[in-house]
Scaffold this active site. Sequence first.
Site, mmCIF file in Angstrom:
data_model
loop_
_atom_site.group_PDB
_atom_site.id
_atom_site.type_symbol
_atom_site.label_atom_id
_atom_site.label_comp_id
_atom_site.label_asym_id
_atom_site.label_seq_id
_atom_site.Cartn_x
_atom_site.Cartn_y
_atom_site.Cartn_z
ATOM 1 N N ASP A 177 44.491 58.063 70.074
ATOM 2 C CA ASP A 177 44.190 59.498 70.148
ATOM 3 C C ASP A 177 44.419 59.940 71.591
ATOM 4 O O ASP A 177 43.650 59.566 72.478
ATOM 5 C CB ASP A 177 42.740 59.777 69.747
ATOM 6 C CG ASP A 177 42.471 59.578 68.259
ATOM 7 O OD1 ASP A 177 43.130 58.704 67.648
ATOM 8 O OD2 ASP A 177 41.597 60.273 67.721
ATOM 9 N N LYS A 199 45.099 67.007 66.355
ATOM 10 C CA LYS A 199 43.634 66.897 66.339
ATOM 11 C C LYS A 199 43.036 68.066 67.104
ATOM 12 O O LYS A 199 43.571 68.490 68.131
ATOM 13 C CB LYS A 199 43.241 65.560 66.964
ATOM 14 C CG LYS A 199 41.756 65.282 67.080
ATOM 15 C CD LYS A 199 41.533 63.886 67.642
ATOM 16 C CE LYS A 199 40.088 63.634 68.012
ATOM 17 N NZ LYS A 199 39.889 62.273 68.587
ATOM 18 N N LYS A 207 43.526 66.180 62.103
ATOM 19 C CA LYS A 207 42.217 65.561 62.331
ATOM 20 C C LYS A 207 41.245 66.587 62.899
ATOM 21 O O LYS A 207 41.538 67.253 63.895
ATOM 22 C CB LYS A 207 42.330 64.364 63.271
ATOM 23 C CG LYS A 207 40.982 63.687 63.546
ATOM 24 C CD LYS A 207 41.139 62.407 64.344
ATOM 25 C CE LYS A 207 39.785 61.825 64.728
ATOM 26 N NZ LYS A 207 39.908 60.565 65.501
#
Length: 218
Positions: free
Chosen positions: A84, A146, A175
Amino acid sequence: MIDHSLLRPELTRPEVLAGLATAREYATASVCVRPADVALAVAGLRGSGVAVGTVVGFPHGGATTATKERETAELVALGAAEIDMVIDVGRLRDGDVAYVEEQVAAVVVAADGRPVKVILENWYLSDEQKVAGCAASERAGAAYVKTSTGFAGGGATAADIALMRRSVSPSMGVKAAGGVRTLDALLTLRDLGATRFGATTTAAMLDDLARRLASRDG
């Protein structure tokens, strides 16, 4: 659909181990741990089916591309299965989308086939900038976009999830992270197109789900 989050800076090793046990017990998609905890998580989750994820350029995103590349390569070597990464938020706000895309692409290469989730940190962005960040991330080969780190002023919102879902192709994941603390919140965002969730209240949400399923079946 849950990445059990273990990213708070004050977490001790026993607290990380307890979090890993939660992820194993509830069979989450992954844990997302601090870089220094990757080796511990890999050892602690071996054979569980729970992937070990970690963060790059976290939480502010201001590291150079070369630094993010090296960090990614090191974490992959330690056993991280998902990355991430935080974009350079200021560069995106400047309108330098090419820089953002090139940096994401460099991390994707360094991840060597492992999924990269690009944290846009939506709290700081206009809708136009969010759309541009989504498009750049997809062109660069990322697997997910995300919403947030959970360390800015706001987290995942329904409006942002709907916007991000519209801004990427169906094959790309979205996400939601930051503020997803209840099962109802998770289900609402799922229905709007979120496919993965960063969460710290994993046990409470999944216990709630189990109670609801038991009541329905009963």
